[in-house]
Design an enzyme around this catalytic site. Structure first.
Site, short mmCIF file in Angstrom:
data_model
loop_
_atom_site.label_atom_id
_atom_site.label_comp_id
_atom_site.label_asym_id
_atom_site.label_seq_id
_atom_site.Cartn_x
_atom_site.Cartn_y
_atom_site.Cartn_z
N LYS A 31 11.85 -20.12 28.57
CA LYS A 31 12.94 -19.26 27.88
C LYS A 31 12.95 -17.71 28.02
O LYS A 31 13.48 -17.02 28.89
CB LYS A 31 13.34 -19.55 26.55
CG LYS A 31 14.37 -18.62 25.76
CD LYS A 31 15.77 -18.79 26.61
CE LYS A 31 16.70 -17.62 25.95
NZ LYS A 31 18.03 -17.99 26.49
N ALA A 37 25.49 -4.22 40.51
CA ALA A 37 24.92 -3.02 39.88
C ALA A 37 25.90 -2.73 38.60
O ALA A 37 27.08 -2.91 38.68
CB ALA A 37 24.96 -2.03 40.79
N THR A 63 15.80 -13.76 15.99
CA THR A 63 14.36 -13.55 16.24
C THR A 63 14.39 -12.14 16.75
O THR A 63 14.15 -11.79 17.92
CB THR A 63 13.83 -14.47 17.12
OG1 THR A 63 14.56 -14.76 18.53
CG2 THR A 63 13.37 -15.80 16.58
N LYS A 111 29.01 -6.78 27.60
CA LYS A 111 29.76 -7.56 28.71
C LYS A 111 31.06 -7.97 28.18
O LYS A 111 31.40 -7.75 26.96
CB LYS A 111 28.81 -8.64 29.10
CG LYS A 111 28.40 -9.55 28.33
CD LYS A 111 27.86 -10.88 29.09
CE LYS A 111 27.67 -12.02 28.31
NZ LYS A 111 26.95 -13.19 28.97
N ASN A 149 14.82 -15.22 31.09
CA ASN A 149 15.46 -14.04 30.51
C ASN A 149 14.79 -12.74 31.30
O ASN A 149 15.46 -11.90 31.75
CB ASN A 149 15.51 -13.83 28.89
CG ASN A 149 16.60 -14.53 28.44
OD1 ASN A 149 17.43 -15.13 29.45
ND2 ASN A 149 16.86 -14.48 27.19
N VAL A 208 24.49 -18.88 18.56
CA VAL A 208 23.85 -20.04 19.21
C VAL A 208 24.33 -21.32 18.32
O VAL A 208 24.61 -22.35 18.69
CB VAL A 208 22.50 -19.92 19.48
CG1 VAL A 208 21.68 -21.16 19.81
CG2 VAL A 208 22.22 -19.05 20.54
N CYS A 223 19.80 -10.35 23.71
CA CYS A 223 18.61 -11.50 24.17
C CYS A 223 17.69 -10.51 25.57
O CYS A 223 16.64 -10.29 25.01
CB CYS A 223 19.08 -12.56 24.98
SG CYS A 223 20.07 -13.82 23.84
N1 NAD Z 1 23.36 -15.13 21.23
C1 NAD Z 1 22.89 -15.49 22.50
O1 NAD Z 1 23.73 -15.41 23.77
C2 NAD Z 1 21.68 -16.27 22.40
C3 NAD Z 1 21.38 -17.00 23.78
C4 NAD Z 1 20.26 -17.98 23.98
C5 NAD Z 1 19.45 -17.88 22.76
N2 NAD Z 1 19.78 -16.93 21.77
C6 NAD Z 1 18.57 -17.11 20.82
O2 NAD Z 1 19.13 -17.70 19.58
C7 NAD Z 1 18.57 -17.33 18.34
C8 NAD Z 1 19.98 -16.88 17.54
O3 NAD Z 1 20.65 -15.99 18.05
P1 NAD Z 1 22.11 -15.41 17.65
O4 NAD Z 1 22.72 -14.79 18.67
O5 NAD Z 1 23.01 -16.76 17.22
O6 NAD Z 1 21.76 -14.99 16.13
P2 NAD Z 1 23.20 -14.69 15.08
O7 NAD Z 1 22.41 -13.46 14.40
O8 NAD Z 1 24.45 -14.46 15.64
O9 NAD Z 1 22.93 -15.86 13.91
C9 NAD Z 1 22.05 -16.06 13.30
C10 NAD Z 1 22.32 -16.66 11.98
O10 NAD Z 1 21.15 -17.40 11.30
C11 NAD Z 1 21.54 -16.86 9.84
N3 NAD Z 1 20.29 -17.29 9.28
C12 NAD Z 1 19.34 -16.23 9.10
N4 NAD Z 1 18.26 -16.80 8.25
C13 NAD Z 1 18.67 -18.21 7.65
C14 NAD Z 1 18.23 -18.92 6.79
N5 NAD Z 1 17.15 -18.98 5.90
N6 NAD Z 1 19.42 -19.99 6.51
C15 NAD Z 1 20.47 -19.92 7.05
N7 NAD Z 1 20.93 -19.09 7.88
C16 NAD Z 1 20.17 -18.19 8.28
C17 NAD Z 1 22.33 -15.77 9.89
O11 NAD Z 1 22.93 -15.49 8.68
C18 NAD Z 1 23.08 -15.66 11.08
O12 NAD Z 1 24.23 -16.03 10.73
C19 NAD Z 1 17.81 -16.00 18.65
O13 NAD Z 1 16.50 -16.38 18.85
C20 NAD Z 1 18.39 -15.67 20.00
O14 NAD Z 1 17.39 -14.96 20.82
C21 NAD Z 1 20.76 -16.11 21.62
#
Ligand code: NAD
Length: 432
Positions: free
Chosen positions: A207, A255, A86, A324, A211, A11, A263
């Site tokens: 959100k 399906a 998260t 996916k 989902n 993200v 997520c």
């Molecule tokens: N992946 C998706 O498709 C998607 C879509 C919508 C929402 N989200 C939500 O967005 C959030 C992030 O998801 P993601 O898939 O990008 O996660 P991710 O694990 O790919 O990335 C999170 C990043 O945060 C960094 N991080 C953690 N603590 C930190 C800190 N104190 N300082 C600096 N960097 C720090 C980690 O090193 C990691 O690189 C989640 O809550 C997820 O539910 C994800």
């Protein structure tokens, strides 16, 4: 605008680079030194179509920077997006918010002028209130505003989804923050995105509700597929017949295997956990979670049946192992339960994935990665199409599989049953 993205994952990196491409100055921060180092060298940590080019372009013209220095990056920015993980708590179903609260504590140490602090991470309702409380312990309230701006992008289509979203949800009652954010998103609004300004708590819940609803749609059609298998009806006909009704819509109505990814599994559990906290029974979502958890066992049973219960020494190939297509994300992919089970039962498993070999399978007995599709399928008894990559849509099975009695189990229904029958291939899908 001067923007800081905290967390440079799926993200943070995608939205950071897209904001920079829209003409903002963006610093993407991560605590992972190697990730930041690689990004500075042009090495992109994730597979996402189109991301490399966009990162290189904006890094070169200096509108996009990478850093591990959170303090300095916050000082230099007016808008701070929190994009850290998260995940599900180790002991329980709720969201583990430790990364969010750690970041909130770091942010409060670096506020010297007005800043908008935004959760783009998916966070349970009232998390914004908690963040506000943490920051206000050290910073006067007039110097900051905490806003919820959930992200709806899909991996594999992330850049398109960010650039052409159906809606931008901004959860805040603060007029000043709302005006600035409406301005930030104006290039997307002018391309047709609906701008929804709502309360912070509502934005947080939108959100999870979205989902959970999409997960419900997938689970609904997966359960109907089970029925179709018993009554000689093709689930694809049902998906088309239902999906053409505009009230229902055809998307997320195909399906296949259990839903996975970073997520849906964690967010469905987290919304139920939130509801439990407020003594509310989200029974529909609870049964979706249960049904989805059973899905991989059910599909494994079909594999056993197709091989007449004889798994030992059977050569089984998985095409695609991510949850996916068009992503390298393995989080909660159904292959993570299926492949180890087959390995334990003595099968010889080959797998191919366009995003390469996976750490998760490296130490499993008789599980091997093949570097190309034709090698992967050559001597197989059973070929499982697990993910719907375009690469798997026109395989010449007859030419490339040596074993004359091979079976194809297409968990994504990407081939035509009629054509496969004409070719005299033993072909099975889901829901028919
Ligand atoms: N992946 C998706 O498709 C998607 C879509 C919508 C929402 N989200 C939500 O967005 C959030 C992030 O998801 P993601 O898939 O990008 O996660 P991710 O694990 O790919 O990335 C999170 C990043 O945060 C960094 N991080 C953690 N603590 C930190 C800190 N104190 N300082 C600096 N960097 C720090 C980690 O090193 C990691 O690189 C989640 O809550 C997820 O539910 C994800």
């Amino acid at each position: 605008m001067k923007i800081c993205m905290i967390g440079t994952g799926y993200v943070g990196l995608v939205s950071g680079v897209c904001f920079s491409d829209l003409g903002n100055d963006v610093i993407c921060v991560d605590r992972d030194l190697k990730k930041v180092d690689n990004l500075k060298k042009g090495i992109i940590p994730i597979y996402e179509p189109g991301l490399d080019e966009l990162v290189l372009k904006n890094y070169k013209n200096k509108s996009l920077k990478f850093s591990t220095n959170l303090k300095d990056s916050i000082l230099k920015s007016d808008i701070i997006f929190i994009c850290v993980g998260t995940p599900t708590k180790k002991n329980g179903n709720g969201a583990d918010l430790s990364q969010i609260f750690n970041v909130a504590k770091e942010i409060r140490a670096s506020i010297t002028k007005f800043k908008i602090i935004i959760t783009k991470s998916t966070v349970p309702v009232t998390t914004g209130d908690e963040i506000e409380k943490i920051i206000s312990q050290k910073v006067p309230k007039k110097l900051f505003s905490v806003v919820s701006n959930p992200e709806f992008l899909r991996e594999g289509e992330a850049i398109r989804d960010f650039t052409y979203p159906d809606r931008v949800v901004i959860g805040t009652n603060d007029k000043r923050a709302n005006k600035i954010l409406k301005n930030l998103y104006s290039p997307l609004i002018s391309k047709g995105a609906k701008y929804v300004n709502t309360s912070r708590r509502a934005a947080e819940l939108i959100k999870y509700a979205s989902n959970a609803f999409l997960a419900t749609k997938i689970t609904f059609i997966n359960e109907l597929a089970n029925l179709c298998e018993k009554i000689n009806v093709n689930i694809e006909d049902i998906s088309i017949g239902m999906g053409l009704d505009k009230r229902i819509g055809g998307r997320f109505l195909r399906a296949g295997p259990a839903y996975g990814g970073s997520c849906f599994p964690k967010d469905t559990k987290a919304i139920v956990s939130t509801a439990d906290k407020y003594q509310t029974d989200l029974s529909v979502i609870k049964s979706v979670i249960k049904s989805n958890e059973n899905r991989s066992t059910l599909l494994l049973k079909r594999i056993f049946d197709l091989l007449k219960g004889k798994i030992k020494n059977k050569k089984i190939c998985f095409l695609g192992v991510t949850f996916k297509a068009n992503t390298d994300d393995m989080r909660d992919s159904s292959s993570l339960s299926m492949i180890p089970t087959l390995s334990k039962k003595g099968a010889m498993v080959n797998y191919f994935d366009p995003t390469g070999e996976k750490e998760e399978f490296k130490n499993l007995k008789n599980v091997n990665f093949s570097k190309d599709i034709n090698n992967a399928i050559r001597d197989m008894d059973l070929i499982v199409i697990h993910t719907e990559w375009n690469d798997f849509k026109s395989i010449n099975f007859k030419k490339n599989v040596n074993n004359k009695k091979f079976i194809v189990f297409d968990m994504r229904n990407i081939y035509s049953i009629t054509k496969m029958r004409e070719l005299k291939i033993k072909y099975f899908g889901v829901g028919h």
